[in-house]
Scaffold this motif. Sequence first.
Motif, PDB file in Angstrom:
ATOM      1  N   ALA A 152      -4.832   2.571   3.969  1.00 22.97           N
ATOM      2  CA  ALA A 152      -3.947   2.830   2.830  1.00 22.97           C
ATOM      3  C   ALA A 152      -3.205   1.559   2.416  1.00 22.97           C
ATOM      4  O   ALA A 152      -3.132   1.225   1.236  1.00 22.97           O
ATOM      5  CB  ALA A 152      -2.958   3.940   3.183  1.00 22.97           C
ATOM      6  N   VAL A 153      -2.680   0.823   3.404  1.00 22.18           N
ATOM      7  CA  VAL A 153      -1.911  -0.382   3.075  1.00 22.18           C
ATOM      8  C   VAL A 153      -2.830  -1.482   2.536  1.00 22.18           C
ATOM      9  O   VAL A 153      -2.513  -2.151   1.552  1.00 22.18           O
ATOM     10  CB  VAL A 153      -1.111  -0.880   4.298  1.00 22.18           C
ATOM     11  CG1 VAL A 153      -0.306  -2.116   3.934  1.00 22.18           C
ATOM     12  CG2 VAL A 153      -0.192   0.202   4.820  1.00 22.18           C
ATOM     13  N   GLU A 154      -4.008  -1.651   3.184  1.00 18.62           N
ATOM     14  CA  GLU A 154      -4.957  -2.650   2.679  1.00 18.62           C
ATOM     15  C   GLU A 154      -5.338  -2.343   1.232  1.00 18.62           C
ATOM     16  O   GLU A 154      -5.442  -3.246   0.395  1.00 18.62           O
ATOM     17  CB  GLU A 154      -6.227  -2.660   3.539  1.00 18.62           C
ATOM     18  CG  GLU A 154      -6.071  -3.412   4.852  1.00 18.62           C
ATOM     19  CD  GLU A 154      -7.321  -3.298   5.717  1.00 18.62           C
ATOM     20  OE1 GLU A 154      -8.440  -3.265   5.161  1.00 18.62           O
ATOM     21  OE2 GLU A 154      -7.183  -3.211   6.947  1.00 18.62           O
ATOM     22  N   GLY A 155      -5.536  -1.049   0.935  1.00 17.19           N
ATOM     23  CA  GLY A 155      -5.900  -0.646  -0.429  1.00 17.19           C
ATOM     24  C   GLY A 155      -4.858  -1.121  -1.434  1.00 17.19           C
ATOM     25  O   GLY A 155      -5.196  -1.684  -2.472  1.00 17.19           O
ATOM     26  N   SER A 156      -3.580  -0.913  -1.101  1.00 17.13           N
ATOM     27  CA  SER A 156      -2.522  -1.341  -2.017  1.00 17.13           C
ATOM     28  C   SER A 156      -2.478  -2.857  -2.146  1.00 17.13           C
ATOM     29  O   SER A 156      -2.323  -3.397  -3.235  1.00 17.13           O
ATOM     30  CB  SER A 156      -1.165  -0.853  -1.511  1.00 17.13           C
ATOM     31  OG  SER A 156      -0.930   0.447  -1.964  1.00 17.13           O
ATOM     32  N   LEU A 157      -2.607  -3.538  -1.009  1.00 13.34           N
ATOM     33  CA  LEU A 157      -2.492  -5.005  -1.040  1.00 13.34           C
ATOM     34  C   LEU A 157      -3.659  -5.638  -1.792  1.00 13.34           C
ATOM     35  O   LEU A 157      -3.507  -6.681  -2.430  1.00 13.34           O
ATOM     36  CB  LEU A 157      -2.409  -5.557   0.380  1.00 13.34           C
ATOM     37  CG  LEU A 157      -1.036  -5.434   1.032  1.00 13.34           C
ATOM     38  CD1 LEU A 157      -1.072  -5.936   2.466  1.00 13.34           C
ATOM     39  CD2 LEU A 157       0.012  -6.204   0.234  1.00 13.34           C
ATOM     40  N   LYS A 158      -4.831  -5.005  -1.710  1.00 14.04           N
ATOM     41  CA  LYS A 158      -5.993  -5.576  -2.415  1.00 14.04           C
ATOM     42  C   LYS A 158      -5.822  -5.500  -3.920  1.00 14.04           C
ATOM     43  O   LYS A 158      -6.442  -6.251  -4.655  1.00 14.04           O
ATOM     44  CB  LYS A 158      -7.270  -4.845  -1.996  1.00 14.04           C
ATOM     45  CG  LYS A 158      -7.845  -5.402  -0.706  1.00 14.04           C
ATOM     46  CD  LYS A 158      -9.079  -4.634  -0.255  1.00 14.04           C
ATOM     47  CE  LYS A 158      -9.504  -5.137   1.108  1.00 14.04           C
ATOM     48  NZ  LYS A 158     -10.300  -4.137   1.827  1.00 14.04           N
ATOM     49  N   GLN A 159      -4.984  -4.553  -4.363  1.00 13.06           N
ATOM     50  CA  GLN A 159      -4.749  -4.456  -5.802  1.00 13.06           C
ATOM     51  C   GLN A 159      -3.730  -5.485  -6.283  1.00 13.06           C
ATOM     52  O   GLN A 159      -3.569  -5.686  -7.480  1.00 13.06           O
ATOM     53  CB  GLN A 159      -4.261  -3.063  -6.168  1.00 13.06           C
ATOM     54  CG  GLN A 159      -5.383  -2.051  -6.123  1.00 13.06           C
ATOM     55  CD  GLN A 159      -4.911  -0.657  -6.418  1.00 13.06           C
ATOM     56  OE1 GLN A 159      -3.780  -0.453  -6.832  1.00 13.06           O
ATOM     57  NE2 GLN A 159      -5.787   0.301  -6.206  1.00 13.06           N
ATOM     58  N   MET A 160      -3.038  -6.090  -5.334  1.00  9.17           N
ATOM     59  CA  MET A 160      -2.039  -7.101  -5.711  1.00  9.17           C
ATOM     60  C   MET A 160      -2.763  -8.388  -6.107  1.00  9.17           C
ATOM     61  O   MET A 160      -3.721  -8.792  -5.465  1.00  9.17           O
ATOM     62  CB  MET A 160      -1.111  -7.358  -4.522  1.00  9.17           C
ATOM     63  CG  MET A 160      -0.057  -8.415  -4.781  1.00  9.17           C
ATOM     64  SD  MET A 160       0.976  -8.692  -3.321  1.00  9.17           S
ATOM     65  CE  MET A 160      -0.089  -9.710  -2.315  1.00  9.17           C
ATOM     66  N   ASP A 161      -2.294  -9.020  -7.170  1.00  6.90           N
ATOM     67  CA  ASP A 161      -2.845 -10.303  -7.574  1.00  6.90           C
ATOM     68  C   ASP A 161      -2.608 -11.307  -6.445  1.00  6.90           C
ATOM     69  O   ASP A 161      -1.462 -11.542  -6.069  1.00  6.90           O
ATOM     70  CB  ASP A 161      -2.132 -10.750  -8.857  1.00  6.90           C
ATOM     71  CG  ASP A 161      -2.679 -12.062  -9.392  1.00  6.90           C
ATOM     72  OD1 ASP A 161      -3.311 -12.798  -8.621  1.00  6.90           O
ATOM     73  OD2 ASP A 161      -2.462 -12.326 -10.578  1.00  6.90           O
ATOM     74  N   PRO A 162      -3.683 -11.901  -5.884  1.00  6.78           N
ATOM     75  CA  PRO A 162      -3.498 -12.770  -4.709  1.00  6.78           C
ATOM     76  C   PRO A 162      -2.657 -14.003  -4.983  1.00  6.78           C
ATOM     77  O   PRO A 162      -2.186 -14.641  -4.047  1.00  6.78           O
ATOM     78  CB  PRO A 162      -4.930 -13.151  -4.308  1.00  6.78           C
ATOM     79  CG  PRO A 162      -5.787 -12.798  -5.459  1.00  6.78           C
ATOM     80  CD  PRO A 162      -5.089 -11.735  -6.248  1.00  6.78           C
ATOM     81  N   SER A 163      -2.426 -14.338  -6.247  1.00  9.90           N
ATOM     82  CA  SER A 163      -1.629 -15.538  -6.507  1.00  9.90           C
ATOM     83  C   SER A 163      -0.128 -15.236  -6.552  1.00  9.90           C
ATOM     84  O   SER A 163       0.671 -16.151  -6.718  1.00  9.90           O
ATOM     85  CB  SER A 163      -2.073 -16.190  -7.820  1.00  9.90           C
ATOM     86  OG  SER A 163      -2.018 -15.257  -8.855  1.00  9.90           O
ATOM     87  N   LEU A 164       0.239 -13.947  -6.378  1.00  8.78           N
ATOM     88  CA  LEU A 164       1.670 -13.612  -6.488  1.00  8.78           C
ATOM     89  C   LEU A 164       2.501 -14.238  -5.377  1.00  8.78           C
ATOM     90  O   LEU A 164       3.560 -14.806  -5.626  1.00  8.78           O
ATOM     91  CB  LEU A 164       1.868 -12.091  -6.475  1.00  8.78           C
ATOM     92  CG  LEU A 164       1.453 -11.347  -7.731  1.00  8.78           C
ATOM     93  CD1 LEU A 164       1.834  -9.881  -7.636  1.00  8.78           C
ATOM     94  CD2 LEU A 164       2.091 -11.968  -8.966  1.00  8.78           C
ATOM     95  N   GLU A 165       2.008 -14.127  -4.127  1.00 11.19           N
ATOM     96  CA  GLU A 165       2.798 -14.671  -3.023  1.00 11.19           C
ATOM     97  C   GLU A 165       2.913 -16.197  -3.118  1.00 11.19           C
ATOM     98  O   GLU A 165       4.024 -16.730  -3.020  1.00 11.19           O
ATOM     99  CB  GLU A 165       2.205 -14.237  -1.680  1.00 11.19           C
ATOM    100  CG  GLU A 165       3.171 -14.478  -0.531  1.00 11.19           C
ATOM    101  CD  GLU A 165       2.510 -14.363   0.826  1.00 11.19           C
ATOM    102  OE1 GLU A 165       1.363 -13.862   0.899  1.00 11.19           O
ATOM    103  OE2 GLU A 165       3.121 -14.793   1.814  1.00 11.19           O
ATOM    104  N   PRO A 166       1.791 -16.928  -3.338  1.00  9.90           N
ATOM    105  CA  PRO A 166       1.922 -18.373  -3.553  1.00  9.90           C
ATOM    106  C   PRO A 166       2.855 -18.701  -4.718  1.00  9.90           C
ATOM    107  O   PRO A 166       3.618 -19.678  -4.657  1.00  9.90           O
ATOM    108  CB  PRO A 166       0.491 -18.818  -3.864  1.00  9.90           C
ATOM    109  CG  PRO A 166      -0.372 -17.787  -3.247  1.00  9.90           C
ATOM    110  CD  PRO A 166       0.381 -16.502  -3.286  1.00  9.90           C
ATOM    111  N   ALA A 167       2.816 -17.865  -5.770  1.00 15.96           N
ATOM    112  CA  ALA A 167       3.689 -18.127  -6.919  1.00 15.96           C
ATOM    113  C   ALA A 167       5.157 -18.019  -6.507  1.00 15.96           C
ATOM    114  O   ALA A 167       5.976 -18.860  -6.891  1.00 15.96           O
ATOM    115  CB  ALA A 167       3.383 -17.143  -8.049  1.00 15.96           C
TER     116      ALA A 167
END
Lengths: 554, 350
Positions: A444-459
Amino acid sequence: MTVPVWFGGRSRAERMATLAALPLLLILVWTVIYPNVAVIMGSVGHWREFAESPSDVEALKNSIIIAVASVAASLAIGVPLAFLLTRFDFPGRTVLRAAALLPAALPPLVGVISFLFLYGDTGVITRVVQIALRLKDVPWHLNGIGAIIFIHAYTMYVYVYLFVSAGLERYEASLDEAAIGLGAGTLRRLTRVTLPLLTPAIAGSALLVFMSALGSFSAPYVFGGGVRVLSTQILNSKLNDAIGLAYVETTVLAISAVAGLLLFRWLEGKRAYVAAGKGGASRQPVRSRWARIGLATSAALIVLVLVLPHLMIVLVSFAKDGAWTTQVLPPEYTTHNYAGLFTENQLWTPIRNSIVMSLLATAGNVVFCVAGAYLIVTRKFSGRRLLEALVALPWAIPGTAIALGLLATFNKNDLSTGKVLLVGTFWILPLAYFVRDIPLVSQAVEGSLKQMDPSLEPAARGLGASWWMAVRRVVLPAARPGIVAGALLACVTAVGEFVASIVLYTHGNRPISIEILAQLRSYAFGTASAYSALLIGLVLIMALAARFAESRMQ
Amino acid sequence: MSGSGAGLVVDSIVRVFSGQTAVDHVSFEVKPGELVALVGASGSGKTTTLRIVAGYEQADTGRVLYDGQDITRLGPSKRDFGMVFQHYALFPHMSVAENVAFGLEARGVSRSERMQRASAALDRVGLGGKGARMVQQLSGGEQQRVALARAAVIEPRLLLLDEPLSNLDPTLRQSTRDELRTTLKESKAPALFVTHDQDDAFAIADRIVLLSRGRVLQDGSPEDLYDRPATRDVAMFIGHATLIPARRTGDFATVSIAGAMHRVVLSSFTGIADGETGAVVLRPEAVEIARDDGGDQWSATVIARRFAGAQFVYRLRLDADIVFDVASRERIETGAAVAVRVTRPVPMVP
C-alpha cells in the motif's frame, strides 16, 4: 586519478541507503527467513515419516485439489459477475454492486460459522428445504471437500470480481469496437480479444485465490469432516507432539505455495504486454423487458445469498444461548450476549487482547513498512531488490507455516543461535500479526510513493530543506493515502486473525477468534455470534474510514 | 435528399446526449472513390457523426444509406466498413500480421490465405517484413499504417478514419498526409475521415463537410470553402482570416476605416443582395504593405513582429481597432505607421 565529485556523492548516497536498509534486512532475516530455515532444519529426519503416512499424502492431494477447484469456482462466479456489473445497466445493479463486496467483510472463521448456521445439518436453509420438500432426512451435509470449496467460492470470488472489474474499467473500449467493426461476432471477440487482454487481471486474481485456498485453515478445520488438508495436519501433528512431522508438513505446504506462485508468475509473464487504455466503455442498458425482469430477479436473489451470512450472524447474536434446538429460527431473543461481552471479564479479555495486539502489530508495520517502502521506491542501493523480495515474501507463506516458523525460532533464549523465548508469552501473537501484514502495508505504501513525482524530494532538498524536513513535508504527505489504507487493512486482518493464532495463543493472550471457537464448542452460539458481529462491525467501520480518508485526500 | 445515390448517403441524422444535441440534422454524401473530410472543432459533432456512420452509435432520427440500402439499424460488424480509430485500437496481444489478418479471420478466410493477404497489405503501406513484430515495438507512425492496413485488407465498401493524424508529431504529420492520400486513392474505396485540422483536410480530402455545434456549415471542395465561404463561421474557421464590416455595391464592397471609405473588389458574395451589409474576409495573402503610392491605401500601425524564416509576419492595427497579419520580407520596427493595400479580390460573407 581522483574520483569525480559527482561519483563520490552518488556512491555516498548509496552507502547511506544501504546502511539505512541494514536494520530492516536484519529484522526480515530474523523474523521471516530464519524461521523458515528453522522449520526446514527441524524437518530433517522426518521426511520418510511423511512419505509413509497415508493421511499426509492424502492431505497434500486434497490441499491441491481444493486450491485448484476454488480457483475454478471463483473464476466461474467472479468473471461473469464483473462483466455483468461493468458492461450492463439493469434494475438493481447498484445494490448488487455494493453487495458483491460483502463476503470480504467476513473474517475467515466468521464466514465458516455463518455457513454452519445457514447450510449445516441444523442450518436455517437446510431445514427450510427439508420442510418444503417434505424430506425425511436433511437434503445435504455440509462437510467434505465440496463444502470447503463452496465456502471458498463464496469468500474468494471477490478477488476475481475486483481484479476483473478493475481490468474492465481500464479496458480500452475501442479495441472491442475494432473487433466488431472487423466482423467478429460476440464469441470471437470475447475469446480472441477481450479475455486475452484481461489475462493479467484474471491470472493475478486466480493466484490470490490459489494461495488463500491452499493455506485455508478455518473451513477444513470447522467442517472438513474427515477431510485432511496440510494446514490442519500441521496443527494436529503439533498437538500430538510430533513436531518434526509438523515441520515437514509445513515445508511441503510452503513449497506448494511458492510453486503455485512461480507457476502463475510464469503464465503471466508469457503474456507481458500493456493493455491498459483510458477506458471509456459505456454500460449498455438492457432494453428487452424480459431480460430486465430476469436480471433484476437474479440480482435480488444473488444479493440475498450474499447478505444472508451477515444477517444470520446478527440474528443469532441476539438468540438466547441454548434455546435454539429443532426450530428453523432461534425462538428466543435477548441482548444479553452483547452485554456479556463488555461486562464479564472472561468474555471481555479476548476483545481487549485482539485490539491491543492488532494495534501493536499495526504500529510496528507502519514504522517498518514506511521506512522500507521509502528506501525501495526512492533510493538505488545494493540490497534494494533483496529488501523488495523479503517484504513481499510473507505473502507467499500460508499463515500456518508462518506460525510454525515462529514456533521453531522464538522457543528459547539462546543468543548464540539468535533465538529468543517469545512462545508462551503475550508477544508472540503481535509478532505473528506483524510478520503476516508486512506485505500488505508495504504494498500500500509503495503504491502511494510510486505515484509521487520522484523529483519532489530532491526539489525540496534543493530549496534548502533538511532530509527530515523533506521527508516530513513532502514524502510522508505523498505516502499518506497508502499508509492509512495499509494500516486499516492490517488492523482489520489482525483483529480477526485465526490461522496463526490457533497455533501460537496462550490462555492469557487468546484473541477473539479463539474465543469464538471455544464458545461454539460449548454451544454458546449467541455469544460466538456476538463476537462475530463485533468483528464484522469493526471491518465495516475500518472500510468506511479508509474510504473516507481516501476521499478527503483527493 | 433521396436514397438512390451510389455510395454513402447520410440523411438528416440527429443524436441527442442527455439533452445536448450533438448531431443536428446532418446530411451529406460520400460518392464512390471520393475522399471526404468531416471538419470541425471539438464538440462539433464530427466524431459522433462518424460513429453513427460506423454503427457504434445509433441516430435518434434520420437515415444512413449505402448504395441505396438503408443501413441505419445495421450492426457495425455487418456494414463491411473499415475503421481506423483515433488511438488505432491495435490488439496488443497479437503480432502486426495477426492484427491485420483479424478481419479476414472473422470472415473465415483460411490461415494461409489471410497471412498472404495481410503481408501484401503491409507491403502496400510500406511495412513489409514487419508482420512478426508486436505492435508495441512499432513507432506511432508505423502503428497508424498498421491500423490502416487492417481496415483496408478486408476490402471495405467505405473506409472510416477518426483523426488519423492526430497522434503523430508535427514533422511526421506533414509527410504522412501525402502518403495517406496516395494510399486512400490507391485503395479505390471511398473514405470518410474526421479531423479538427483544416490543413489535414485540405491536403487529403476531395471534399470537406464543415461542422459546428452539430450542424453542417458548408459542404464543398477545399477551394470552395477557402475562396467562397458561405458564412462568417466558415470564414473564421478556414484560413487565418480577419472580418471587416462592409456594404456590397455590385462586385465591390465599401468598408469604412476611421471615417475614410475604401473600396475592395469581391471574389464572391453568396447570399448578399446589392446594398446589403456583411463582412469582407481579409487573409494575409490578400494584403501587402505598400512601398509606393499606387492604389487605394489604408493606414495602419505595426503592433508586433514575428520572424517566420523566409519573411516577417507583422501584426497590424487599422485605425478602426481591427487587427490582422501581413507577411513581408522587409524589416519594419514595431510602432511604425505603414500603408497597406488589398491586392486581390476577397470574399464577402453575410
